[in-house]
Design an enzyme around this catalytic site. Structure first.
Site, PDB file in Angstrom:
ATOM      1  N   LYS A 214      -2.798   6.090  -4.177  1.00 43.62           N
ATOM      2  CA  LYS A 214      -3.897   7.010  -3.892  1.00 43.62           C
ATOM      3  C   LYS A 214      -3.686   8.347  -4.592  1.00 43.62           C
ATOM      4  O   LYS A 214      -2.565   8.864  -4.637  1.00 43.62           O
ATOM      5  CB  LYS A 214      -4.023   7.230  -2.375  1.00 43.62           C
ATOM      6  CG  LYS A 214      -4.051   5.926  -1.593  1.00 43.62           C
ATOM      7  CD  LYS A 214      -4.131   6.095  -0.094  1.00 43.62           C
ATOM      8  CE  LYS A 214      -3.832   4.774   0.591  1.00 43.62           C
ATOM      9  NZ  LYS A 214      -2.409   4.582   0.858  1.00 43.62           N
TER      10      LYS A 214
ATOM     11  N   HIS B 202      -7.671   9.651  -2.046  1.00 41.39           N
ATOM     12  CA  HIS B 202      -7.071   9.625  -0.707  1.00 41.39           C
ATOM     13  C   HIS B 202      -7.958  10.283   0.365  1.00 41.39           C
ATOM     14  O   HIS B 202      -8.036   9.810   1.496  1.00 41.39           O
ATOM     15  CB  HIS B 202      -5.692  10.303  -0.758  1.00 41.39           C
ATOM     16  CG  HIS B 202      -4.746   9.828   0.302  1.00 41.39           C
ATOM     17  ND1 HIS B 202      -3.380   9.779   0.110  1.00 41.39           N
ATOM     18  CD2 HIS B 202      -4.948   9.378   1.556  1.00 41.39           C
ATOM     19  CE1 HIS B 202      -2.805   9.318   1.219  1.00 41.39           C
ATOM     20  NE2 HIS B 202      -3.738   9.072   2.105  1.00 41.39           N
TER      21      HIS B 202
ATOM     22  N   TYR C  93       2.994  10.228   0.067  1.00 49.74           N
ATOM     23  CA  TYR C  93       4.048   9.691   0.953  1.00 49.74           C
ATOM     24  C   TYR C  93       5.439  10.042   0.422  1.00 49.74           C
ATOM     25  O   TYR C  93       6.433   9.869   1.121  1.00 49.74           O
ATOM     26  CB  TYR C  93       3.930   8.173   1.113  1.00 49.74           C
ATOM     27  CG  TYR C  93       2.596   7.689   1.643  1.00 49.74           C
ATOM     28  CD1 TYR C  93       1.691   8.562   2.256  1.00 49.74           C
ATOM     29  CD2 TYR C  93       2.225   6.354   1.513  1.00 49.74           C
ATOM     30  CE1 TYR C  93       0.463   8.111   2.721  1.00 49.74           C
ATOM     31  CE2 TYR C  93       1.000   5.899   1.977  1.00 49.74           C
ATOM     32  CZ  TYR C  93       0.117   6.782   2.577  1.00 49.74           C
ATOM     33  OH  TYR C  93      -1.097   6.321   3.025  1.00 49.74           O
TER      34      TYR C  93
ATOM     35  N   ASP D 264       0.846  -1.196   0.000  1.00 50.27           N
ATOM     36  CA  ASP D 264       0.000   0.000   0.000  1.00 50.27           C
ATOM     37  C   ASP D 264       0.880   1.245   0.000  1.00 50.27           C
ATOM     38  O   ASP D 264       1.772   1.382   0.844  1.00 50.27           O
ATOM     39  CB  ASP D 264      -0.894   0.012   1.250  1.00 50.27           C
ATOM     40  CG  ASP D 264      -1.752   1.271   1.315  1.00 50.27           C
ATOM     41  OD1 ASP D 264      -2.860   1.250   0.739  1.00 50.27           O
ATOM     42  OD2 ASP D 264      -1.312   2.283   1.906  1.00 50.27           O
TER      43      ASP D 264
END
Length: 316
Positions: free
Chosen positions: A78, A111, A49, A44
């Site tokens: 996402k 997201h 990130y 994931d």
């Protein structure tokens, strides 16, 4: 091997995956390799990130070494909030694919239900420290997501941090082409999400639990915050099964048929977190753990509480 959850697309999604939020770029490649070596088949990630190129390196290395085939992996990413304009969805997805060096994603999620002002700032803030929203609505964003399925860039689409009303808005959308396959939400014993999960499951939408260990490394942690891994009640159950508190916290969602994505960059813990298929919590223990709910959020997204689509003002 980890068991799977069947999505409403027919695809099988491994119930246990590796989370990569807050995994430093310098460590996440090795983490992904350690996870795949340990048996994980679900990774994931997310654009926000800022480590997808390194996640991709880990995946590529294991495919190249013949440890795993691409089709055996289930890779999730996402769409970030600054790409909610329908015309920007595809370029955001293509950037993620190019960073990961993949030609498709198994699952791509919106997201958050909130759109932010487009641009290079991931969190565009005004003078009050609040996020600057754009004028998009997630129903238009969803049309951009549906186009990705038709283009073959993603196999399934879903949402993250959406509340019941927001999911209903998608399900009731005129001309809906694809239902969300998954809703990824924060879920652990202090935020059990029973109503939202029952709602999702009743509509054939799978649920993924993020921060299952209470995200002890979140940047905004305060010393007085409760700690799941140190909770004496969790520790007592773990001792009974000769397991660690982390293993109990990972087993708990699995028994509720919830997909779970614990994050670690430590090979030993990555392996430990996967050893959750050789024991079972009793019904009584699951009930006890559900009783620890105290509506406590690791991720309240406190910069966006005034956003028109902020999801957490609703009961669920």
């Amino acid at each position: 091997m980890a068991k799977t959850v069947k999505l409403n697309t027919g695809a099988e999604m491994p119930i246990l995956g590796l989370g990569t939020w807050k995994s430093p770029p310098g460590k996440v490649t090795e983490a992904v390799k350690a996870a795949i070596s340990a048996g994980y088949r679900h990774i994931d990630g997310a654009y926000v990130y800022q480590n997808e190129a390194e996640v991709g390196e880990g995946i590529q290395a294991m495919v190249k070494d013949g440890v795993v085939k691409r089709e055996d992996l289930f890779v999730v990413s996402k769409l970030w909030c600054t790409f909610h304009d329908k015309s920007m969805v595809r370029q955001a997805c293509e950037k993620t694919l190019s960073d990961l060096k993949l030609d498709y994603l198994d699952l791509y999620l919106v997201h958050w239900p909130m759109g932010f002002k487009a641009g290079s700032e991931l969190f565009p803030l005004d003078s009050n420290g609040e996020t600057i929203n754009d004028n998009t609505h997630f129903l238009e964003t969803w049309e951009g997501m549906e186009a990705l399925v038709d283009a073959g860039l993603v196999r399934a689409i879903g949402v993250s941090n959406f509340n019941k009303e927001q999911i209903e808005a998608i399900l009731n959308k005129p001309g809906l082409k694809y239902k969300p396959a998954n809703n990824q939400v924060e879920c652990h014993p202090y935020l059990t999400q029973e109503k939202l999960i029952n709602f999702c499951h009743s509509h054939g939408i799978s649920v993924t639990a993020y921060s299952p260990l209470g995200s002890p490394d979140r940047p905004w942690a305060k010393p007085e915050d409760p700690s799941l891994l140190e909770d004496p009640n969790i520790k007592a159950i773990a001792q009974k099964h000769n397991k660690t508190p982390a293993q109990v916290l990972i087993r708990f969602p699995i028994q509720r048929n919830i997909i779970v994505i614990p994050k670690s960059v430590t090979p030993q813990r990555i392996q430990e977190n996967f050893k959750v298929f050789d024991f079972e919590l009793t019904e009584e223990e699951v009930k006890t753990i559900l009783g620890f709910h105290r509506n406590w959020r690791v991720c309240p997204m406190q910069w966006s509480t005034k956003h028109k689509d902020y999801p957490f003002n609703a009961e669920f």
